[in-house]
Design an enzyme around this catalytic site. Structure first.
Site, PDB file in Angstrom:
ATOM      1  N   ARG A 107      -7.734  -6.975  17.022  1.00 44.07           N
ATOM      2  CA  ARG A 107      -6.471  -6.549  16.397  1.00 44.07           C
ATOM      3  C   ARG A 107      -5.516  -6.240  17.535  1.00 44.07           C
ATOM      4  NH1 ARG A 107      -5.374  -2.212  11.670  1.00 44.07           N
ATOM      5  NH2 ARG A 107      -5.893  -4.098  10.538  1.00 44.07           N
ATOM      6  N   ASP A 225       3.662  -3.637   0.720  1.00 40.88           N
ATOM      7  CA  ASP A 225       3.029  -3.103   1.934  1.00 40.88           C
ATOM      8  C   ASP A 225       3.979  -2.047   2.488  1.00 40.88           C
ATOM      9  OD1 ASP A 225       1.401  -2.735   4.156  1.00 40.88           O
ATOM     10  OD2 ASP A 225       1.979  -4.603   5.153  1.00 40.88           O
ATOM     11  N   CYS A 266      -2.374  -3.717   0.813  1.00 38.48           N
ATOM     12  CA  CYS A 266      -3.469  -3.812   1.785  1.00 38.48           C
ATOM     13  C   CYS A 266      -3.943  -2.444   2.247  1.00 38.48           C
ATOM     14  CB  CYS A 266      -3.042  -4.667   2.976  1.00 38.48           C
ATOM     15  SG  CYS A 266      -1.690  -3.954   3.935  1.00 38.48           S
ATOM     16  N   ARG A 294     -12.689  -6.453   1.707  1.00 34.18           N
ATOM     17  CA  ARG A 294     -12.586  -6.749   3.144  1.00 34.18           C
ATOM     18  C   ARG A 294     -13.984  -6.942   3.718  1.00 34.18           C
ATOM     19  NH1 ARG A 294      -8.146  -5.091   6.007  1.00 34.18           N
ATOM     20  NH2 ARG A 294      -9.141  -6.281   7.663  1.00 34.18           N
TER      21      ARG A 294
HETATM   22  N1   CP Z   1      -5.501  -3.107   5.528  1.00 34.63           N
HETATM   23  C1   CP Z   1      -5.899  -2.874   6.791  1.00 34.63           C
HETATM   24  O1   CP Z   1      -6.022  -3.767   7.630  1.00 34.63           O
HETATM   25  O2   CP Z   1      -6.204  -1.562   7.036  1.00 34.63           O
HETATM   26  P1   CP Z   1      -6.508  -0.892   8.442  1.00 34.63           P
HETATM   27  O3   CP Z   1      -5.224  -0.860   9.218  1.00 34.63           O
HETATM   28  O4   CP Z   1      -6.994   0.482   8.093  1.00 34.63           O
HETATM   29  O5   CP Z   1      -7.560  -1.686   9.152  1.00 34.63           O
HETATM   30  N1  NVA Z   2       1.980  -4.462   7.839  1.00 32.82           N
HETATM   31  C1  NVA Z   2       1.049  -3.433   8.244  1.00 32.82           C
HETATM   32  C2  NVA Z   2      -0.333  -3.771   7.777  1.00 32.82           C
HETATM   33  C3  NVA Z   2      -1.371  -2.733   8.081  1.00 32.82           C
HETATM   34  C4  NVA Z   2      -2.743  -3.127   7.670  1.00 32.82           C
HETATM   35  C5  NVA Z   2       1.106  -3.273   9.747  1.00 32.82           C
HETATM   36  O1  NVA Z   2       1.113  -4.268  10.469  1.00 32.82           O
HETATM   37  O2  NVA Z   2       1.156  -2.118  10.199  1.00 32.82           O
END
Ligand code: CP
Ligand code: NVA
Length: 308
Positions: A107, A225, A266, A294
């Site tokens: 990530r 979101d 999400c 997930r």
């Molecule tokens: N939806 C999602 O990816 O959540 P996190 O940021 O908690 O991993």
């Molecule tokens: N759009 C949000 C999603 C988090 C899972 C972000 O990137 O922070």
């Protein structure tokens, strides 16, 4: 050995096979304590690195639990604490990690970081969210829709609010799974033109409608979101809240959708900003099923990457 970098760069047939596999794995372990292993232990002997350059609850826990259920081992790494955060290149990090682990989930911020990791790693790399996309989330969302309502093909999905990374992966999925996509939000926060173009080229009916009530008319699925994503500057918060207030998903807005429409987010949600608690906790909402899925969807993704 295959990377899972995005929904639009993975074949529709493979995506469908992953959803089927996720549903089968979920059914096979129904009712078992979460810490028990799956019968076939497909990841036995595999070591998985989970790298986070941004915060996470769902992605972190669901990948970790998923690997363990499949008999593998994990290490969770924070970008800041790695040499990656102190000047070592992505390419060298990828080469080194490939000598220790069998699979990397990352990530990160810039999409380029993910792509460089994938280019230089000799093991599969999974996109656990970048500033541009969040494919694992949308695999779980498609799985969740179909569990509740059957095939998503031909359905009307309406995205309300910020045309962000999660919206982008929905646009990719629209082409691959064959659903219609309507965006409603302020013009300054439209999804990237490249992604809208991609969806249209793949035969998706993409509609952009500034009036949220009109947009949601006859929707099968309403999605929103957070108004401020992790990569957005804190200074943008007030402006975004002002721009997006009219796009809150509340009971009045949901009343324009089909009576059996689902609501997704999400998570993490900012209750009573982008969505009211009445909708989050109401009859349309499947947000916690999405969160659970997930786990199952990513188990299928990891198996596909490793060919096990
Ligand atoms: N939806 C999602 O990816 O959540 P996190 O940021 O908690 O991993
Ligand atoms: N759009 C949000 C999603 C988090 C899972 C972000 O990137 O922070």
């Amino acid at each position: 050995m295959t990377d899972f970098l995005d929904i639009h760069t993975t074949s529709a047939a493979d995506l469908r096979a992953m959803i089927d596999s996720a549903r089968a794995m979920k059914t096979a372990r129904k009712g078992r304590p979460k810490g028990t292993a799956d019968d076939d232990l497909p990841l036995a002997g595999h070591m998985v690195a989970l790298i986070f350059e941004k915060p996470s609850t769902r992605t972190r826990v669901s990948f970790d639990v998923g690997v363990r259920q499949m008999g593998g081992q994990t290490m969770v790494l924070s970008g800041k604490e790695m040499q990656l955060g102190h000047g070592e290149t992505i390419a060298d990090t990828a080469r080194v990690l490939s000598r220790y682990v069998d699979l990397i989930m990352i990530r990160t911020f810039e999409e380029q970081t993910l792509l460089e990791m994938a280019e230089h790693a000799t093991v599969p790399v999974i996109n656990g969210l970048t500033n541009r996309t969040h494919p694992c989330q949308i695999m779980a969302d498609v799985m969740t829709y179909e569990e509740h309502r059957g095939a998503i093909k031909g359905k009307k999905v309406v995205w309300c609010g910020d045309g962000n990374n999660v919206a982008a992966s929905f646009l990719h999925a629209a082409g691959q799974f064959g659903f219609d996509f309507t965006f409603t939000g302020p013009q300054t926060l439209d999804p990237e033109a490249e992604w809208i173009g991609f969806a249209r080229e793949n035969g998706v009916r993409v509609t952009v409608e500034r009036d949220p009530a009109k947009a949601v008319l006859d929707a099968d699925l309403v999605v929103t979101d957070t108004w401020v994503s992790m990569h957005d500057p804190e200074s943008a918060k007030e402006r975004r809240h002002n721009q997006l207030r009219g796009y809150q998903v509340n009971e009045a807005l949901m009343a324009h959708a089909k009576p059996d429409a689902l609501f997704m987010h999400c998570l993490p949600a900012h209750r009573n900003d982008e969505v009211t608690s009445a909708v989050m906790d109401g009859p349309h909402s499947v947000v916690f099923d999405e969160a659970e899925n997930r786990l199952h969807a990513q188990k299928a993704i990891m198996r596909w990457c490793l060919g096990v």
